[in-house]
Design an enzyme around this catalytic site. Structure first.
Site, mmCIF file in Angstrom:
data_model
loop_
_atom_site.group_PDB
_atom_site.id
_atom_site.type_symbol
_atom_site.label_atom_id
_atom_site.label_comp_id
_atom_site.label_asym_id
_atom_site.label_seq_id
_atom_site.Cartn_x
_atom_site.Cartn_y
_atom_site.Cartn_z
ATOM 1 N N GLY A 38 0.768 -1.234 0.000
ATOM 2 C CA GLY A 38 0.000 0.000 0.000
ATOM 3 C C GLY A 38 0.801 1.287 0.000
ATOM 4 N N ASP A 95 0.688 3.206 4.224
ATOM 5 C CA ASP A 95 -0.420 3.948 3.610
ATOM 6 C C ASP A 95 -1.377 4.496 4.661
ATOM 7 O OD1 ASP A 95 -1.299 1.400 4.305
ATOM 8 O OD2 ASP A 95 -2.084 0.903 2.312
ATOM 9 N N ASP A 98 -4.784 2.395 10.802
ATOM 10 C CA ASP A 98 -6.202 2.120 11.074
ATOM 11 C C ASP A 98 -6.300 1.695 12.539
ATOM 12 O OD1 ASP A 98 -8.885 1.445 10.905
ATOM 13 O OD2 ASP A 98 -8.549 -0.390 9.778
ATOM 14 N N LYS A 126 -7.047 6.935 10.543
ATOM 15 C CA LYS A 126 -8.493 6.966 10.814
ATOM 16 C C LYS A 126 -8.731 7.376 12.253
ATOM 17 C CE LYS A 126 -9.980 3.505 7.536
ATOM 18 N NZ LYS A 126 -10.535 2.157 7.378
ATOM 19 N N PHE A 147 -14.053 3.097 4.769
ATOM 20 C CA PHE A 147 -13.089 2.283 4.032
ATOM 21 C C PHE A 147 -12.703 3.023 2.757
ATOM 22 C CE2 PHE A 147 -11.327 -1.094 1.479
ATOM 23 C CZ PHE A 147 -10.548 -1.746 2.421
ATOM 24 N N ASP A 154 -6.057 -0.523 -1.397
ATOM 25 C CA ASP A 154 -6.851 -1.434 -2.219
ATOM 26 C C ASP A 154 -8.099 -1.931 -1.502
ATOM 27 O OD1 ASP A 154 -5.309 -3.166 -0.368
ATOM 28 O OD2 ASP A 154 -6.265 -4.781 -1.507
ATOM 29 N N ARG A 160 -5.706 0.369 -6.464
ATOM 30 C CA ARG A 160 -4.480 1.000 -5.951
ATOM 31 C C ARG A 160 -4.004 2.117 -6.873
ATOM 32 N NH1 ARG A 160 -2.430 -2.295 -1.833
ATOM 33 N NH2 ARG A 160 -2.716 -4.523 -2.136
HETATM 34 P P1 IMP Z 1 -3.950 -1.464 10.867
HETATM 35 O O1 IMP Z 1 -3.001 -2.580 11.151
HETATM 36 O O2 IMP Z 1 -5.346 -1.746 11.365
HETATM 37 O O3 IMP Z 1 -3.461 -0.104 11.262
HETATM 38 O O4 IMP Z 1 -4.183 -1.453 9.324
HETATM 39 C C1 IMP Z 1 -3.213 -1.189 8.472
HETATM 40 C C2 IMP Z 1 -3.438 -1.877 7.146
HETATM 41 O O5 IMP Z 1 -4.817 -2.235 6.915
HETATM 42 C C3 IMP Z 1 -3.085 -0.911 6.068
HETATM 43 O O6 IMP Z 1 -1.726 -1.006 5.727
HETATM 44 C C4 IMP Z 1 -4.006 -1.314 4.948
HETATM 45 O O7 IMP Z 1 -3.400 -2.339 4.181
HETATM 46 C C5 IMP Z 1 -5.226 -1.904 5.616
HETATM 47 N N1 IMP Z 1 -6.342 -0.920 5.702
HETATM 48 C C6 IMP Z 1 -6.856 -0.359 6.817
HETATM 49 N N2 IMP Z 1 -7.854 0.483 6.529
HETATM 50 C C7 IMP Z 1 -7.974 0.471 5.185
HETATM 51 C C8 IMP Z 1 -8.848 1.163 4.247
HETATM 52 O O8 IMP Z 1 -9.712 1.983 4.597
HETATM 53 N N3 IMP Z 1 -8.661 0.879 2.940
HETATM 54 C C9 IMP Z 1 -7.718 -0.007 2.493
HETATM 55 N N4 IMP Z 1 -6.883 -0.659 3.319
HETATM 56 C C10 IMP Z 1 -7.014 -0.433 4.650
HETATM 57 MG MG MG Z 2 -1.088 -2.161 3.823
#
Ligand code: IMP
Ligand code: MG
Length: 178
Positions: A38, A95, A98, A126, A147, A154, A160
């Protein structure tokens, strides 16, 4: 699909983040480690805005999801790193922040490779989703809990390549990977 950040706004936010990064590192040598897949679009734009002695590396982190919008188990592969990180200052670039689990699990694995410090930069964060006791050091944009796709992000490996960030609407979900 609804545009959240158009190409101009993206470039403004990335330039602002690049200025902060530039001011923070003050010309010292840096290894930027992009988190695949990403971060690649951000990485390409960001490194061209930084006037620093830079190395660029990539690391793979994949969360396997039954439903692509919910986080699943995380698999990290640091073997894609080609140069040593011993004694280096490292900036991990992803990227989106979350829940934060990806960077929270990745930082100690990078620290174990002997850098002098590890910091983190993300294009998007977020709001109200963080589940870990860390925040990224550099954030280009805070976004609502929707999302999003585009500019490297993606859904089922699609979108992407969009030059903007858009939120997916209910009718956009459920498509097969192309
Ligand atoms: P985290 O581990 O929950 O912080 O999420 C990180 C990963 O989840 C990112 O690197 C993305 O690959 C994926 N991700 C989280 N939210 C989104 C979104 O809204 N769109 C696309 N990918 C997301
Ligand atoms: Mg990612």
């Amino acid at each position: 699909m609804k545009t959240l950040l158009d190409a101009d706004r993206l470039q403004q936010g990335i330039r602002r983040m690049a200025d902060h990064i530039q001011a923070f590192y003050q010309g010292s040598p840096l290894t930027i480690v992009g988190v695949l897949i990403g971060s690649v679009v951000l990485l390409a734009d960001l490194i061209r805005l930084l006037d620093l002695p830079l190395r660029v590396e990539l690391v793979q982190a994949r969360s396997y999801r039954h439903n692509a919008t919910q986080p699943g188990a995380l698999e990290i592969n640091v073997e894609t790193l080609s140069s040593g990180l011993e004694g280096r200052r490292v900036l991990l670039v992803d990227d989106i922040f979350d829940t934060g689990h990806t960077l929270w699990q990745l930082v100690p694995q990078i620290e174990a490779l002997g850098p002098t410090e590890v910091r983190t930069a993300v294009l998007l964060r977020k709001r109200d989703r963080c589940q870990v006791p860390m925040e990224p050091d550099f954030v280009a944009f805070d976004i609502p809990n929707v999302f999003v796709v585009g500019y490297g992000l993606d859904y089922n490996d699609m979108y992407r390549n969009l030059p903007y960030v858009a939120s997916l609407e209910p009718e956009d979900f459920g498509g097969e990977p192309q």
